[in-house]
Design an enzyme around this catalytic site. Structure first.
Site, PDB file in Angstrom:
ATOM      1  N   HIS A 160     -85.017  55.860 -24.566  1.00  0.00           N
ATOM      2  CA  HIS A 160     -85.876  54.780 -23.681  1.00  0.00           C
ATOM      3  C   HIS A 160     -85.896  53.421 -23.736  1.00  0.00           C
ATOM      4  O   HIS A 160     -84.825  53.353 -24.909  1.00  0.00           O
ATOM      5  CB  HIS A 160     -87.223  54.607 -23.327  1.00  0.00           C
ATOM      6  CG  HIS A 160     -88.043  53.883 -24.440  1.00  0.00           C
ATOM      7  ND1 HIS A 160     -88.937  53.044 -23.928  1.00  0.00           N
ATOM      8  CD2 HIS A 160     -88.023  53.826 -25.458  1.00  0.00           C
ATOM      9  CE1 HIS A 160     -89.935  52.782 -25.453  1.00  0.00           C
ATOM     10  NE2 HIS A 160     -88.380  53.266 -25.989  1.00  0.00           N
TER      11      HIS A 160
ATOM     12  N   CYS B 234     -86.055  46.523 -28.141  1.00  0.00           N
ATOM     13  CA  CYS B 234     -86.133  47.105 -27.526  1.00  0.00           C
ATOM     14  C   CYS B 234     -85.451  48.121 -26.057  1.00  0.00           C
ATOM     15  O   CYS B 234     -85.164  48.226 -25.106  1.00  0.00           O
ATOM     16  CB  CYS B 234     -87.892  47.278 -26.760  1.00  0.00           C
ATOM     17  SG  CYS B 234     -89.160  47.402 -28.398  1.00  0.00           S
TER      18      CYS B 234
ATOM     19  N   HIS C  60     -82.391  53.818 -27.554  1.00  0.00           N
ATOM     20  CA  HIS C  60     -82.805  54.217 -28.419  1.00  0.00           C
ATOM     21  C   HIS C  60     -83.973  55.230 -28.269  1.00  0.00           C
ATOM     22  O   HIS C  60     -84.655  55.248 -26.958  1.00  0.00           O
ATOM     23  CB  HIS C  60     -83.579  52.897 -29.268  1.00  0.00           C
ATOM     24  CG  HIS C  60     -85.358  51.999 -28.688  1.00  0.00           C
ATOM     25  ND1 HIS C  60     -84.978  52.088 -27.740  1.00  0.00           N
ATOM     26  CD2 HIS C  60     -86.519  52.739 -28.769  1.00  0.00           C
ATOM     27  CE1 HIS C  60     -85.882  50.879 -27.042  1.00  0.00           C
ATOM     28  NE2 HIS C  60     -86.787  51.902 -27.608  1.00  0.00           N
TER      29      HIS C  60
ATOM     30  N   HIS D  17     -87.705  57.909 -29.939  1.00  0.00           N
ATOM     31  CA  HIS D  17     -88.923  57.708 -30.599  1.00  0.00           C
ATOM     32  C   HIS D  17     -89.178  59.215 -30.532  1.00  0.00           C
ATOM     33  O   HIS D  17     -88.614  59.863 -29.874  1.00  0.00           O
ATOM     34  CB  HIS D  17     -89.949  56.846 -29.625  1.00  0.00           C
ATOM     35  CG  HIS D  17     -89.585  55.083 -29.819  1.00  0.00           C
ATOM     36  ND1 HIS D  17     -89.798  55.056 -30.839  1.00  0.00           N
ATOM     37  CD2 HIS D  17     -89.244  54.769 -28.670  1.00  0.00           C
ATOM     38  CE1 HIS D  17     -89.591  53.555 -30.759  1.00  0.00           C
ATOM     39  NE2 HIS D  17     -89.275  53.166 -29.437  1.00  0.00           N
TER      40      HIS D  17
ATOM     41  N   ASP E 111     -88.917  65.817 -22.932  1.00  0.00           N
ATOM     42  CA  ASP E 111     -88.568  66.364 -24.484  1.00  0.00           C
ATOM     43  C   ASP E 111     -86.551  66.392 -24.385  1.00  0.00           C
ATOM     44  O   ASP E 111     -86.124  66.949 -23.444  1.00  0.00           O
ATOM     45  CB  ASP E 111     -88.569  67.563 -24.739  1.00  0.00           C
ATOM     46  CG  ASP E 111     -88.338  67.693 -26.483  1.00  0.00           C
ATOM     47  OD1 ASP E 111     -88.457  66.454 -27.139  1.00  0.00           O
ATOM     48  OD2 ASP E 111     -88.535  69.537 -26.700  1.00  0.00           O
ATOM     49  N   HIS E 112     -86.577  65.203 -25.169  1.00  0.00           N
ATOM     50  CA  HIS E 112     -85.071  64.887 -25.400  1.00  0.00           C
ATOM     51  C   HIS E 112     -84.353  64.657 -24.174  1.00  0.00           C
ATOM     52  O   HIS E 112     -83.114  64.842 -24.198  1.00  0.00           O
ATOM     53  CB  HIS E 112     -84.221  66.809 -25.901  1.00  0.00           C
ATOM     54  CG  HIS E 112     -84.155  67.081 -27.120  1.00  0.00           C
ATOM     55  ND1 HIS E 112     -85.702  67.650 -27.667  1.00  0.00           N
ATOM     56  CD2 HIS E 112     -83.806  67.519 -28.611  1.00  0.00           C
ATOM     57  CE1 HIS E 112     -85.457  67.493 -28.750  1.00  0.00           C
ATOM     58  NE2 HIS E 112     -84.379  67.609 -29.161  1.00  0.00           N
TER      59      HIS E 112
ATOM     60  N   GLU F 129     -96.230  55.724 -30.675  1.00  0.00           N
ATOM     61  CA  GLU F 129     -95.189  55.896 -30.174  1.00  0.00           C
ATOM     62  C   GLU F 129     -94.327  55.656 -31.976  1.00  0.00           C
ATOM     63  O   GLU F 129     -92.896  56.249 -32.547  1.00  0.00           O
ATOM     64  CB  GLU F 129     -94.586  54.172 -29.571  1.00  0.00           C
ATOM     65  CG  GLU F 129     -93.410  54.588 -28.780  1.00  0.00           C
ATOM     66  CD  GLU F 129     -92.747  52.970 -28.050  1.00  0.00           C
ATOM     67  OE1 GLU F 129     -92.271  52.861 -27.248  1.00  0.00           O
ATOM     68  OE2 GLU F 129     -93.573  52.003 -28.771  1.00  0.00           O
TER      69      GLU F 129
END
Ligand code: NI
Length: 136
Positions: A14, A33, A39, A41, A79-80, A126
């Protein structure tokens, strides 16, 4: 009243970014961020439900059913993936953990009721230092 929690995990990319601001202001507000090249998480999602124990099953909720629900409605979608650009339920929302918790609540609230319990909390971890809890 019993409270019961299921954990599921996903990873996603994100960027904290408000489209109403230019890159410089986004950088000022969000720091790294807001890195334009994203980047990621490793998120942990904790879904807590509450209810009474059913005499016939000894359960508040069938955890297999709850896990299946979370995987189908949330994990499969995120996811991913890149939260900003390819997760339908985060469209037009700033990709913060706060907004993620609210969106997940909105999606799971009805289906959890159909499984016979009440949604109590969506918690998203997170990083090891940051987590969000949403109680509706
Ligand atoms: Ni981040």
């Amino acid at each position: 009243m019993i409270y019961l929690t299921r954990r599921e995990r996903f990873n996603a990319a994100h960027r904290l970014y408000n489209p109403e601001w230019d890159d410089a202001k986004n950088l000022r507000i969000y720091g790294k961020c807001s890195n334009p090249n994203w980047h990621g998480h490793n998120y942990e999602l904790f879904v807590t439900v509450k209810g009474e124990v059913k005499d016939k099953t000894g359960y508040v909720i069938n955890l297999k059913s709850l896990s299946k629900l979370i995987k189908e409605k949330i994990v499969e979608e995120i996811d991913h993936k890149n939260i900003n650009i390819e997760v339908p339920f985060m469209k037009d929302r700033i990709a913060s953990t706060e907004n993620l918790a609210k969106a997940i609540w909105e999606i799971l609230n009805g289906p959890v009721s159909e499984l016979g319990a009440e949604l109590h909390c969506i918690k998203i971890v997170e990083t090891e230092n940051n987590f969000v809890e949403y109680y509706g």
